[in-house]
Design an enzyme around this catalytic site. Structure first.
Site, PDB file in Angstrom:
ATOM      1  N   ASP A   1       0.978  -1.310   0.109  1.00 19.50           N
ATOM      2  CA  ASP A   1       0.066  -0.068   0.141  1.00 19.50           C
ATOM      3  C   ASP A   1       0.929   1.051   0.118  1.00 19.50           C
ATOM      4  O   ASP A   1       1.731   1.635   0.795  1.00 19.50           O
ATOM      5  CB  ASP A   1      -0.916  -0.173   1.259  1.00 19.50           C
ATOM      6  N   HIS A   2       0.687   1.933  -0.978  1.00 14.34           N
ATOM      7  CA  HIS A   2       1.317   3.181  -1.029  1.00 14.34           C
ATOM      8  C   HIS A   2       2.836   3.281  -1.155  1.00 14.34           C
ATOM      9  O   HIS A   2       3.672   4.073  -0.459  1.00 14.34           O
ATOM     10  CB  HIS A   2       1.099   4.245   0.128  1.00 14.34           C
TER      11      HIS A   2
ATOM     12  N   GLY B   1      -7.418   8.920   7.320  1.00 14.84           N
ATOM     13  CA  GLY B   1      -7.534   9.476   8.671  1.00 14.84           C
ATOM     14  C   GLY B   1      -9.032   9.614   8.860  1.00 14.84           C
ATOM     15  O   GLY B   1      -9.966   9.316   8.314  1.00 14.84           O
TER      16      GLY B   1
ATOM     17  N   HIS C   1      -9.222   5.292  -1.823  1.00  9.97           N
ATOM     18  CA  HIS C   1      -8.535   5.308  -0.433  1.00  9.97           C
ATOM     19  C   HIS C   1      -9.132   5.962   0.327  1.00  9.97           C
ATOM     20  O   HIS C   1     -10.287   6.864   0.159  1.00  9.97           O
ATOM     21  CB  HIS C   1      -7.427   5.925  -0.741  1.00  9.97           C
TER      22      HIS C   1
ATOM     23  N   SER D   1     -12.405   4.402   5.527  1.00 13.70           N
ATOM     24  CA  SER D   1     -12.761   4.311   7.045  1.00 13.70           C
ATOM     25  C   SER D   1     -13.499   5.938   7.051  1.00 13.70           C
ATOM     26  O   SER D   1     -13.072   6.693   7.069  1.00 13.70           O
ATOM     27  CB  SER D   1     -11.336   4.736   7.766  1.00 13.70           C
TER      28      SER D   1
ATOM     29  N   ASN E   1     -10.077   0.704   0.419  1.00 18.05           N
ATOM     30  CA  ASN E   1      -9.009   0.648   1.589  1.00 18.05           C
ATOM     31  C   ASN E   1      -9.568   0.908   2.927  1.00 18.05           C
ATOM     32  O   ASN E   1     -10.167   2.100   3.069  1.00 18.05           O
ATOM     33  CB  ASN E   1      -7.862   1.550   1.337  1.00 18.05           C
TER      34      ASN E   1
ATOM     35  N   ALA F   1      -7.999   1.347   6.709  1.00 13.92           N
ATOM     36  CA  ALA F   1      -6.509   1.326   7.612  1.00 13.92           C
ATOM     37  C   ALA F   1      -7.002   1.723   9.025  1.00 13.92           C
ATOM     38  O   ALA F   1      -6.926   1.265   9.876  1.00 13.92           O
ATOM     39  CB  ALA F   1      -5.606   1.976   6.891  1.00 13.92           C
TER      40      ALA F   1
END
Length: 275
Positions: free
Chosen positions: A81-82, A175, A202, A205, A224, A226
């Site tokens: 990832d990234h 974030g 991305h 969340s 994604n 995270a």
């Protein structure tokens, strides 16, 4: 079973769903995601952030991912990832990733294309397919939001780089959001149709469920997660407090918290085969 990025996203294209891409950081977060896969039968992307390949973490966690892939028949992609640069991509290839992201989105378009094309050439030689990023997906705490991905540039980027998936800027951020984002669904649809490959979202969340569903209908095939994986795990620890006991027993509840979160998102994305 292990599968490359292009193939697992092909499953999503065929079913009209999205594959959950969950960032893992240690054995417990990995076990939580794997247990969710066992319960749902869903294909999944297990990914690790770039910095983990630049230190010892990936060298320890990657054998666990391979062991998990041996134990279940469900397709699993082990993904970088990234990826911060070609050097990181090379380190990821050495530990056995089956998908790799190169993130050169902060560079001007021509440089982004050149760096991404180099990563595609390198990965192709190893049988690994690549995710690129066009339009920088920043952090939720940034003062200003980056410009949204242009449709025509996306089509050119895909054609000139050979990527198998494209992360785009359409209103999300990494974030915790200060307020719920509003995604540009029409832009997602246009990019998917014009570029002709799966679109990646991305910053999944915290995105409202209704917008997730609309994004999938528009062509998002990888989402994604995270930040919320970290929150689920850490909240599980905070709830236990400073109990003293064997660590394997202490970690059961935080691991189960990750499992339950992953199951919830897998079902939201429409990838649950046992629903």
């Amino acid at each position: 079973m292990l599968m490359d990025l292009k193939s697992i996203l092909g499953i999503a294209e065929e079913r009209g769903c999205a594959i959950g891409a969950f960032n893992v950081y240690n054995m417990e977060t990995l076990i939580g995601v794997v247990e969710a896969v066992k319960e749902t039968g869903a294909p999944v992307i297990i990914q690790m952030y770039s910095r983990l390949f630049d230190n010892r973490d990936a060298r320890y966690v990657s054998p666990m991912i391979y062991q998990a892939a041996k134990e279940i028949d469900t397709p699993i992609c082990f993904h970088l990832d990234h990826g911060a640069g070609i050097e990181t991509v090379m380190r990821a290839l050495r530990v056995g990733v089956t998908g790799a992201m190169i993130d050169a989105s902060t560079y001007p378009l021509e440089e982004n294309i050149a760096i991404t094309r180099q990563a595609v050439t390198l990965c192709t030689a190893c049988g690994v397919t690549v995710e690129g990023e066009l339009g920088h997906v920043g952090g939720a705490g940034d003062e200003t939001m980056s410009a949204f991905t242009e449709v025509e540039e996306a089509a050119r980027f895909v054609k000139e780089t050979g990527v198998s998936a494209l992360a785009v800027m359409v209103g999300t951020a990494h974030g915790h959001y200060k307020k719920a984002p509003v995604l540009d669904i029409q832009r997602i649809r246009d990019i998917h149709e014009k570029a002709g490959i799966p679109v990646v979202l991305h910053g999944g969340s915290g995105v409202p469920d209704d917008q997730i569903r609309m994004a999938i209908k528009a062509g998002v095939r990888k989402i994604n997660f995270a930040t919320d994986i970290c929150c689920a795990f850490l909240n599980g620890i905070f709830e236990k407090g400073n109990q003293v006991g064997p660590l394997d027993r202490y970690m059961v509840d935080p691991t189960n918290a990750v499992k339950e979160y992953a199951i919830e998102k897998i079902r939201l994305l429409g990838a649950d085969l046992k629903a």
